[in-house]
Write a protein that holds these residues in place. Structure first.
Motif: not given
Length: 395
Positions: A124-128, A116-119
């Motif tokens: 946040m930082f790699r949207p899309g 859950h943390h990694a996702e």
């Protein structure tokens, strides 16, 4: 049952017996076991000089047979009234002693094992793009941290300074927490020989709480291409008490289902070591999160197996941590970057809104786990108060 009068709801009952290092005014550091709201001086109780070394390392290096023998002895002393006259004078109120770093840290490794943390960070930082990197479900990702800045709970958190971007230097403006669980290695391994998942209990002595403080702005600028460095290395806080693995049998659970077939060296299906720990994170006394450790994707035996699969050896005092523990719900995230969604949705608290830590903030992480017979196992706490960065400038 014990002959001691224990406080109601104590997490330091007879089924726990965690180890730590303590001192009193005018005395040297020595080993203690916590029972209720008191500590038992093991150097005095046993007469064994290994408990007068000021660290748990020498005792941990004796191995599982010695760990089990002392646990049985302690249980007998604290349950049989025949021992009361000899043992009771060696107990001190926990409030009257000073606790110290329980181990001499040999190496420190921090994993990234909460899906859950990694996702969340991926979104946040790699949207899309897919929130997890392609390797994440195949191996436990980690970085090698700085053992020399691991400190005991209560150590002040001096706000770190560093590069915040190109040609910009200053105190971190995005100081964060990471609620984690740590595993302490007692028995070393032979260089060149991997430690299999089923040898976990032969090497790991116990469990502690960890707050791997993080300067997110320093980290964001420096992490490409080699990962965390100054954004993490300034301080890692650990709890004063190490809960022995033997106290956690009732807390064992199966880990979440895995997405892919694991390579044989990571297959822990024969003896799963997921742990039903519930963490609580408080900011200035206010509960802000309850991360569930049992949902961690990668277990500690898998982390240990991966850590050594290339032939890297273990040393007594090695510490490896789970990485930030987060659950699926918004009140189960183990970091402020998630709780405030990278500052776009600040937390509303009694003391004002927070996205990241301010000077004077106090963070406390606690945890409990189920014990035998309906008891609860406590881990104490890991706490830290943020203090201002010293005035300095780059050379």
């Amino acid at each position: 049952m014990t002959w001691l009068d224990l406080p109601d709801g104590t997490g330091f009952g007879i089924t726990n017996l965690p180890y730590g290092i303590f001192s009193t005014p005018g005395t040297a550091r020595r080993t203690a076991v916590a029972i209720g709201d008191r500590v038992l001086d093991l150097a005095a109780a046993t007469g064994d000089p290994v408990h007068a070394t000021g660290t748990l390392n020498a005792f941990m290096a004796r191995g599982p047979a010695a760990w089990g023998a002392l646990r049985r002895q302690l249980t007998a002393w604290l349950t049989d009234p025949a021992h009361r006259a000899a043992i009771e004078p060696l107990l001190s109120p926990r409030a009257d002693v000073t606790m110290h770093l329980p181990i001499e840290v040999a190496d420190y490794v921090d994993f990234y094992s909460s899906r859950h943390h990694a996702e969340n960070l991926g979104r946040m930082f790699r949207p899309g793009t897919p929130p997890l990197t392609p390797n994440w479900t195949h191996l436990p990702i980690a970085y090698h941290g700085r053992a020399g800045t691991v400190r005991v709970s209560g150590t002040p958190v001096i706000r770190p300074a560093g590069q915040l971007g190109a040609a910009r230097f200053g105190p971190s403006e995005r100081l964060d927490i990471e609620a984690e669980v740590g595993f302490v290695v007692g028995m070393p391994s032979t260089p060149g020989e991997p430690v299999p998942v089923d040898a976990f209990t032969a090497h790991v002595f116990g469990v502690c709480l960890v707050n791997d403080w993080s300067a997110r702005d320093l980290q964001a600028w420096e992490y490409v291409p080699l990962g965390p460095f100054l954004g993490k290395s300034f301080l890692t806080s650990v709890s004063a008490w190490v809960v022995p693995l033997a106290a956690l049998e009732a807390a064992r659970v199966a880990p979440p289902a895995r997405d892919v077939e694991l390579l044989p060296y990571l297959d822990d299906s024969a003896a799963p070591w997921g742990l039903d720990l519930t963490l609580e994170v408080r900011l200035n006394g206010e509960l802000i999160s309850r991360p569930p450790f049992k949902q961690l994707y990668w277990t500690a035996p898998q982390q240990l197996a991966h850590l050594t699969v290339n032939g890297a050896s273990l040393r007594t005092g090695d510490l490896f941590a789970s990485g930030t523990v987060s659950g699926p719900a918004g009140d189960q995230y183990g970091s402020l970057i998630e709780l405030s969604w990278n500052g776009t949705a600040p937390l509303t608290l009694a003391g004002g809104a927070r996205s990241f830590l301010e000077d004077g903030d106090v963070v406390t992480i606690t945890a409990t786990a189920p014990g035998p017979g309906g008891t609860r196992i406590g881990f104490g706490e890991v706490t830290g108060t943020v203090t201002p960065a010293p005035r300095r400038a780059p050379a």
